[in-house]
Design an enzyme around this catalytic site. Structure first.
Site, PDB file in Angstrom:
ATOM      1  N   GLY A 111      25.058 -43.538   2.148  1.00 31.26           N
ATOM      2  CA  GLY A 111      23.635 -43.742   2.380  1.00 31.26           C
ATOM      3  C   GLY A 111      23.051 -42.614   3.187  1.00 31.26           C
ATOM      4  O   GLY A 111      23.559 -42.302   4.256  1.00 31.26           O
ATOM      5  N   TYR A 150      33.038 -44.257  -8.826  1.00 35.31           N
ATOM      6  CA  TYR A 150      32.067 -43.264  -8.364  1.00 35.31           C
ATOM      7  C   TYR A 150      31.812 -43.254  -6.862  1.00 35.31           C
ATOM      8  O   TYR A 150      31.745 -42.196  -6.246  1.00 35.31           O
ATOM      9  CB  TYR A 150      30.731 -43.504  -9.071  1.00 35.31           C
ATOM     10  CG  TYR A 150      29.549 -42.797  -8.436  1.00 35.31           C
ATOM     11  CD1 TYR A 150      29.341 -41.428  -8.641  1.00 35.31           C
ATOM     12  CD2 TYR A 150      28.643 -43.479  -7.636  1.00 35.31           C
ATOM     13  CE1 TYR A 150      28.272 -40.769  -8.054  1.00 35.31           C
ATOM     14  CE2 TYR A 150      27.566 -42.833  -7.046  1.00 35.31           C
ATOM     15  CZ  TYR A 150      27.385 -41.481  -7.258  1.00 35.31           C
ATOM     16  OH  TYR A 150      26.333 -40.845  -6.681  1.00 35.31           O
ATOM     17  N   ASN A 186      26.289 -54.392   4.337  1.00 34.77           N
ATOM     18  CA  ASN A 186      26.419 -53.650   3.080  1.00 34.77           C
ATOM     19  C   ASN A 186      26.545 -54.668   1.952  1.00 34.77           C
ATOM     20  O   ASN A 186      27.392 -55.553   2.025  1.00 34.77           O
ATOM     21  CB  ASN A 186      27.666 -52.751   3.141  1.00 34.77           C
ATOM     22  CG  ASN A 186      27.995 -52.053   1.829  1.00 34.77           C
ATOM     23  OD1 ASN A 186      29.142 -51.739   1.557  1.00 34.77           O
ATOM     24  ND2 ASN A 186      26.997 -51.798   1.005  1.00 34.77           N
ATOM     25  N   GLY A 187      25.704 -54.506   0.942  1.00 34.10           N
ATOM     26  CA  GLY A 187      25.725 -55.434  -0.195  1.00 34.10           C
ATOM     27  C   GLY A 187      24.350 -56.032  -0.395  1.00 34.10           C
ATOM     28  O   GLY A 187      23.454 -55.827   0.426  1.00 34.10           O
ATOM     29  N   CYS A 242      25.281 -48.964   1.052  1.00 32.78           N
ATOM     30  CA  CYS A 242      25.350 -48.663   2.477  1.00 32.78           C
ATOM     31  C   CYS A 242      26.777 -48.489   2.961  1.00 32.78           C
ATOM     32  O   CYS A 242      27.729 -48.854   2.287  1.00 32.78           O
ATOM     33  CB  CYS A 242      24.731 -49.805   3.275  1.00 32.78           C
ATOM     34  SG  CYS A 242      23.066 -50.167   2.771  1.00 32.78           S
TER      35      CYS A 242
HETATM   36  P1  AMP Z   1      22.602 -39.125 -15.456  1.00 32.93           P
HETATM   37  O1  AMP Z   1      23.101 -38.161 -16.489  1.00 32.93           O
HETATM   38  O2  AMP Z   1      21.182 -38.812 -15.059  1.00 32.93           O
HETATM   39  O3  AMP Z   1      22.799 -40.503 -15.863  1.00 32.93           O
HETATM   40  O4  AMP Z   1      23.448 -38.880 -14.123  1.00 32.93           O
HETATM   41  C1  AMP Z   1      24.835 -39.042 -14.155  1.00 32.93           C
HETATM   42  C2  AMP Z   1      25.364 -38.730 -12.758  1.00 32.93           C
HETATM   43  O5  AMP Z   1      24.921 -39.705 -11.836  1.00 32.93           O
HETATM   44  C3  AMP Z   1      26.886 -38.725 -12.725  1.00 32.93           C
HETATM   45  O6  AMP Z   1      27.310 -37.481 -12.186  1.00 32.93           O
HETATM   46  C4  AMP Z   1      27.253 -39.850 -11.795  1.00 32.93           C
HETATM   47  O7  AMP Z   1      28.297 -39.468 -10.933  1.00 32.93           O
HETATM   48  C5  AMP Z   1      26.006 -40.067 -10.973  1.00 32.93           C
HETATM   49  N1  AMP Z   1      25.862 -41.489 -10.576  1.00 32.93           N
HETATM   50  C6  AMP Z   1      26.490 -42.573 -11.045  1.00 32.93           C
HETATM   51  N2  AMP Z   1      26.103 -43.706 -10.435  1.00 32.93           N
HETATM   52  C7  AMP Z   1      25.195 -43.357  -9.515  1.00 32.93           C
HETATM   53  C8  AMP Z   1      24.445 -44.064  -8.528  1.00 32.93           C
HETATM   54  N3  AMP Z   1      24.562 -45.369  -8.398  1.00 32.93           N
HETATM   55  N4  AMP Z   1      23.608 -43.358  -7.735  1.00 32.93           N
HETATM   56  C9  AMP Z   1      23.496 -42.019  -7.873  1.00 32.93           C
HETATM   57  N5  AMP Z   1      24.176 -41.290  -8.789  1.00 32.93           N
HETATM   58  C10 AMP Z   1      25.026 -41.935  -9.607  1.00 32.93           C
END
Ligand code: AMP
Length: 456
Positions: free
Chosen positions: A33, A247, A107-108, A7
């Protein structure tokens, strides 16, 4: 299953256009979010709430913002995945209790919500949602303390896990961060008014100045007398979340007092030294891999280019054609530039691999666009463990790095080679000597607060 919240929070104290400023702040935090948003304002001593499902721009209209009168506000933008997409879980939560009207957004993730909730329900408490924020409000109302300020301290002493939260009450404004400081929270100033935001990028949008972080374990209280800072929670070693830098946060933000963009560049430079390869082009997976790819190109001397273009207008859902198109979900977001990729040995840079399914489709896409070789480089270590403190990660059985070796992941995604950072590289990029300063649990499984419930 507890709700998994990723969030953003934003709050402002004593600004004539509090609702509109908060709206803008949330707009800048939209990446944190996309499922629900809400704002609660204070007009005199009356709290006014509006919240709903959707993007910030969808939830608030001119007339809604006009109705949100007052000179102080807190707001929230919420993301959740499993079963959490319900209006009752949107923040802020507004209740009427011993201390009058009190609104809270958070958030958390708390790690002991279910335990506290079960105890309180047995004692007669009712709840309207599965949110851990409502549990905090119940604890505040049931505290022994005589003042709201002390009741908040009493409640937060019982809460384990991660919280960066904002509370708006009839004559008080509170910002608080858990003792380990898992999630960020920054303090800003616009003229004579104070504001708080998960990320500093929101301050830029409303012309406010970033002052400092709210420190781990700190509670900032603002009332008619002004602003004061208290440290009432038990002291712990700080463990801010490294994944915010990897990220989650926007690159133009300062998070935990450091530039996200600069950290990502450094991670990319480090990745080039750790996993060098002969190649013609460094290509980021946009947007998450852009700054690490720039760092990789800088350190390796290999030219950088945008070999994948992202459609920025894609929401969380889109209608698929009836006759299904292979890898449609990725194609609608990303498209390759064939002229750039054809015949090239490509270093493809992304920040992380979670399940591996998206990465696999992207590698296929780059291959089909004519790349001669694809060397996938990931600017973090293998994600092997779930997060219990507010980042949405799947259970370990779905985390590809918890199930497969790096060679097997490389084969699964179809790359010619695959290289990750080591934990030591990540610590170096974060300038974290001895690994004492950040939470690396999603890469190490070393949880500083026991994950007592939920995923495993
Ligand atoms: P995948 O190959 O399906 O594991 O997707 C990898 C992608 O998911 C990468 O581009 C990451 O930037 C992204 N990613 C990493 N952590 C998350 C997260 N918590 N929620 C959504 N996307 C994520």
């Amino acid at each position: 299953m507890p709700f998994k919240d990723e969030c953003g929070v934003f709050g402002i104290f004593q600004q004539p256009e509090a609702a509109r400023q908060t709206y803008l702040g949330l707009y800048a935090l939209q990446h944190r979010g996309q499922e629900a948003a809400g704002i609660c304002t204070r007009d005199g001593r009356t709290l006014i709430l509006h919240k709903g499902l959707g993007y910030v721009a969808d939830v608030f209209s001119e007339s809604v913002l006009d109705r949100l009168k007052g000179d102080s506000a807190i707001g929230h933008t919420r993301y959740s995945t499993t079963g959490g997409n319900v209006a009752s879980a949107a923040h802020p939560f507004l209740v009427q209790g011993r201390f009058g009207q009190v609104a809270l957004c958070h958030n958390g993730n708390l790690t002991n919500t279910e335990q506290i909730r079960a105890k309180l329900i047995a004692e007669g408490q009712v709840f309207t949602s599965p949110s851990d924020s409502e549990v905090i409000l119940a604890l505040i109302n049931r505290a022994k303390a005589d003042t709201l300020e002390d009741a908040v301290v009493e409640a937060l002493k019982q809460a384990e896990g991660a919280f960066s939260l904002l509370i708006l009450a009839e004559d008080l404004f509170i910002a608080a961060r858990d003792s380990r400081g898992f999630r960020p929270l920054a303090l800003g100033k616009l003229d004579d008014s104070w504001m708080f935001s998960s990320e500093t990028t929101a301050f830029d949008l409303v012309n406010a100045e970033y002052q400092r972080e709210v420190m781990p374990g700190e509670m900032i209280v603002i009332d008619a007398k002004g602003l004061r800072s208290r440290y009432m929670l038990p002291k712990e070693d700080p463990r801010p979340c490294v994944f915010e830098h990897v990220y989650f946060a926007r690159p133009d933000s300062f998070v935990f007092s450091r530039s996200v963009m600069a950290t990502r560049r450094e991670m990319g430079r480090c990745l080039a030294r750790r996993h060098p390869v002969e190649a013609d082009l460094v290509v980021p997976v946009p947007d998450s891999g852009v700054h690490a790819a720039l760092g990789y190109a800088e350190a390796s001397g290999i030219p950088f280019d945008f070999g994948l273009v992202r459609n920025h207008y894609v929401g969380r859902t889109f209608i698929e054609p009836k006759q299904s198109i292979r890898s449609f979900g990725v194609k609608v977001k990303l498209n390759p530039c064939r002229e750039l990729l054809r015949g090239k040995r490509v270093v493809l840079v992304d920040d992380s691999i979670v399940r591996g399914t998206t990465s696999r489709k992207i590698v296929q896409m780059v291959r089909q666009a004519g790349a001669a070789e694809i060397h996938l480089r990931i600017s973090s270590p293998p994600t092997t463990h779930s997060c219990f403190y507010g980042i949405d990660t799947p259970t370990r059985d779905q985390l590809i790095a918890a199930q497969k070796s790096i060679q097997e992941i490389c084969e699964f995604v179809g790359a010619d080679s695959l290289g990750y950072l080591t934990i030591g590289d990540l610590e170096n990029s974060m300038q974290d000597s001895g690994g004492q300063g950040f939470c690396y649990a999603c890469f190490t499984g070393e949880y500083s607060v026991p994950p007592t419930e939920g995923k495993g």
